[in-house]
Design a protein around this motif. Structure first.
Motif, PDB file in Angstrom:
ATOM      1  N   TRP A   1       0.866  -1.112  -0.166  1.00  8.30           N
ATOM      2  CA  TRP A   1      -0.014   0.041   0.010  1.00  8.30           C
ATOM      3  C   TRP A   1       0.871   1.089   0.123  1.00  8.30           C
ATOM      4  N   GLN A   2       2.095   1.290   0.726  1.00 13.59           N
ATOM      5  CA  GLN A   2       2.912   2.440   0.734  1.00 13.59           C
ATOM      6  C   GLN A   2       3.494   2.621  -0.622  1.00 13.59           C
ATOM      7  N   LYS A   3       3.681   1.654  -1.529  1.00 12.99           N
ATOM      8  CA  LYS A   3       4.244   1.927  -2.835  1.00 12.99           C
ATOM      9  C   LYS A   3       3.094   2.457  -3.666  1.00 12.99           C
ATOM     10  N   TYR A   4       1.999   2.080  -3.328  1.00 11.98           N
ATOM     11  CA  TYR A   4       0.795   2.906  -4.246  1.00 11.98           C
ATOM     12  C   TYR A   4       0.686   4.262  -3.683  1.00 11.98           C
ATOM     13  N   VAL A   5       0.720   4.539  -2.761  1.00  9.81           N
ATOM     14  CA  VAL A   5       0.622   5.910  -2.095  1.00  9.81           C
ATOM     15  C   VAL A   5       1.684   6.726  -2.809  1.00  9.81           C
ATOM     16  N   ASP A   6       3.072   6.240  -2.732  1.00  9.35           N
ATOM     17  CA  ASP A   6       4.272   6.869  -3.170  1.00  9.35           C
ATOM     18  C   ASP A   6       4.029   7.052  -4.714  1.00  9.35           C
ATOM     19  N   PHE A   7       3.363   6.156  -5.084  1.00  8.34           N
ATOM     20  CA  PHE A   7       3.268   6.254  -6.900  1.00  8.34           C
ATOM     21  C   PHE A   7       2.180   7.390  -6.961  1.00  8.34           C
ATOM     22  N   THR A   8       1.168   7.438  -6.079  1.00  4.47           N
ATOM     23  CA  THR A   8       0.021   8.521  -6.401  1.00  4.47           C
ATOM     24  C   THR A   8       0.720   9.866  -6.088  1.00  4.47           C
ATOM     25  N   HIS A   9       1.401  10.083  -4.961  1.00  3.24           N
ATOM     26  CA  HIS A   9       2.028  11.310  -4.743  1.00  3.24           C
ATOM     27  C   HIS A   9       3.108  11.593  -5.751  1.00  3.24           C
TER      28      HIS A   9
END
Length: 494
Positions: free
Chosen positions: A211-219
């Motif tokens: 999930w953190q990878k997805y958050v980083d991707f979105t940011h």
């Protein structure tokens, strides 16, 4: 956004108004002075353009929604080689990128038409829920500039860059629509699991690194837009289900699903999932790139929703916070072959009604697969522009004044205290009546009343708490506008 059918008759149920009041209770005012300044200026602009565009335009379907495995009539699968098989459908849908070649794309033509119509800001879909990027992102190959997209060799392949530059060139401020969910990204819809619904298809609490990878991707993607594409005035975030939730909120949402009889046998069409995008962190980083940025985290209670966005509807009354009705000009949010557009009269009356209630109108126009707007869209914008040339001073930088609307007459007020009364043409009317009676506005004794577009001082008499104004036949036979006529009252009794 889901497909919307525009409804011109502005009659809304008590349930909808109750929802508006609930929205009011959830609004959290902004405190950043730079944002407040920009938000105040935005409220004065009144009229904006929204565009939904992506590979899905080739099928004339409801944006991304047909790849979402939810059983709603508006997002059912009907295209492709085998629409009855979900996996086959996904392959065909994602294959649309290989035939997407909008060679008639002419953003300067769009910008000129929007400017003539009186639009002051625009919002463009950089990425919808399907994850296809309409700009040259370095964080995904699923984009319009990829080598497997025919349009990638076109000099205008970076669509977002071309659109932003064209609209800025016409003095129109820019906004980036961005979808928080990305159904193409492996860290949102993990290929190991089948997608259940619109939500992330795994438990973020069990796979925090993923999930953190997805958050980083979105940011990273959002900051990329705010870094590489010039001045951006609005960050317009869709996909309100991607949000931080607590146990109380989750329970309340599930209770609503059952009390509203979504399911009588326990089957729920889509879940409620805590999926925190760390929005506070993102907004801080975003405003470091673009100070004063207006952020619209749609449908998410909190400080990051600087204005609210009633979708496909106009509130029944004025609302005590910044708001914007987003309405399709014709068909749905995305391109619909053969779409019927609202008439000039319908569009002008809708704009006046919204502005009289203190809101903005964000009008959606969907480009075709070839990169064109329908003639119906241009005709509508032409009608807006013809009317706004005469009446725009009663629209821009105005505020509501009670009673906002009296039968077919709407009101606004400018900072100088002038009041404008819009007479909306009734069915069958092509000119304003010889006498117009207003029951709820009382002009000061001796004040001047004119019609915008005319220098003729109109005779008026007091009637009860209001007044009656006489429109001379010479003016009635040579009216300065169509569809609605605006009376300017220099001063009123308070």
């Amino acid at each position: 956004m889901k497909r919307g059918i525009f409804i011109i008759a502005l009659l809304f149920s008590a349930q909808i108004f109750a929802q508006a009041i609930y929205e009011d209770e959830r609004y959290v005012p902004e405190t950043d002075p730079a944002v407040l300044k920009n938000l105040d200026e935005w409220q004065g602009k009144k009229f904006g353009l929204l565009m939904h565009w992506g590979t899905y335009s080739q099928w004339g379907i409801v944006e991304s929604w047909s790849i979402c495995p939810e059983d709603y009539g508006w997002c059912e699968r009907k295209k492709g080689s085998n629409p009855s098989n979900y996996n086959d459908y996904i392959k065909d849908y994602e294959g649309l990128r290989k035939t997407f070649n909008p060679v008639k794309f002419d953003p300067e033509k769009w910008a000129k038409a929007a400017k003539y119509a009186g639009m002051k800001y625009m919002v463009f879909t950089t990425k919808h829920h399907d994850g296809f990027n309409m700009y040259d992102t370095k964080y995904s190959d699923y984009k319009i500039t990829s080598k497997d997209v025919p349009f990638h060799t076109n000099p205008k392949a970076d669509v977002l860059k071309e659109i932003f530059n064209s609209f800025r060139g016409e003095g129109i401020s820019t906004g980036a629509y961005f979808s928080k969910p990305d159904w193409h990204n492996e860290n949102y819809w993990d290929p190991y699991f089948p997608p259940f619904d619109r939500n992330v298809n795994y438990d973020p609490s069990l796979y925090p690194e993923k999930w953190q990878k997805y958050v980083d991707f979105t940011h990273n993607q959002i900051l990329e837009i705010l870094t590489n594409y010039g001045k951006v005035d609005i960050l317009w975030l869709d996909g309100g289900w991607v949000r931080k939730r607590d146990q109380v909120n989750i329970k309340e949402n599930y209770d609503e699903k059952f009390t509203e009889n979504e399911s009588k046998n326990g089957f729920i069409k889509h879940r409620v999932v805590d999926q925190d995008p760390k929005m506070d962190e993102l907004v801080a980083k975003a405003r470091a790139k673009q100070p004063g940025l207006i952020v619209v985290d749609r449908a998410v209670h909190g400080k990051n929703q600087n204005y609210l966005t009633p979708e496909g509807r106009v509130p029944a009354k004025t609302l005590p916070y910044p708001w914007e009705s987003c309405i399709p000009a014709g068909g749905g949010w995305s391109y619909s072959p053969g779409a019927t557009y609202m008439t000039g009269r319908q569009g002008i009356h809708m704009l006046v009604d919204i502005v009289a209630k203190g809101g903005n109108l964000l009008l959606n126009i969907a480009p075709s697969p070839e990169g064109e707007w329908d003639k119906g869209a241009y005709d509508l914008l032409q009608a807006y522009g013809d009317w706004m040339k005469v009446n725009s001073t009663a629209i821009y930088n105005t505020k509501p004044i009670e009673p906002y609307k009296e039968e077919n007459i709407c009101f606004t007020q400018n900072k100088a205290g002038n009041v404008f009364a819009f007479y909306l043409a009734k069915d069958g009317e092509d000119k304003i009546p010889a006498e117009v009676t207003v029951k709820s506005i009382s002009p000061k004794k001796g004040t001047k009343i004119t019609m915008l577009g005319s220098k003729t001082s109109l005779k008026w008499t007091k009637e009860g708490n209001g007044f009656k104004v006489i429109i001379p036949e010479s003016l009635r036979n040579n009216l300065p506008a169509k569809e609605a006529w605006t009376l300017k009252i220099e001063a009123i009794n308070r």
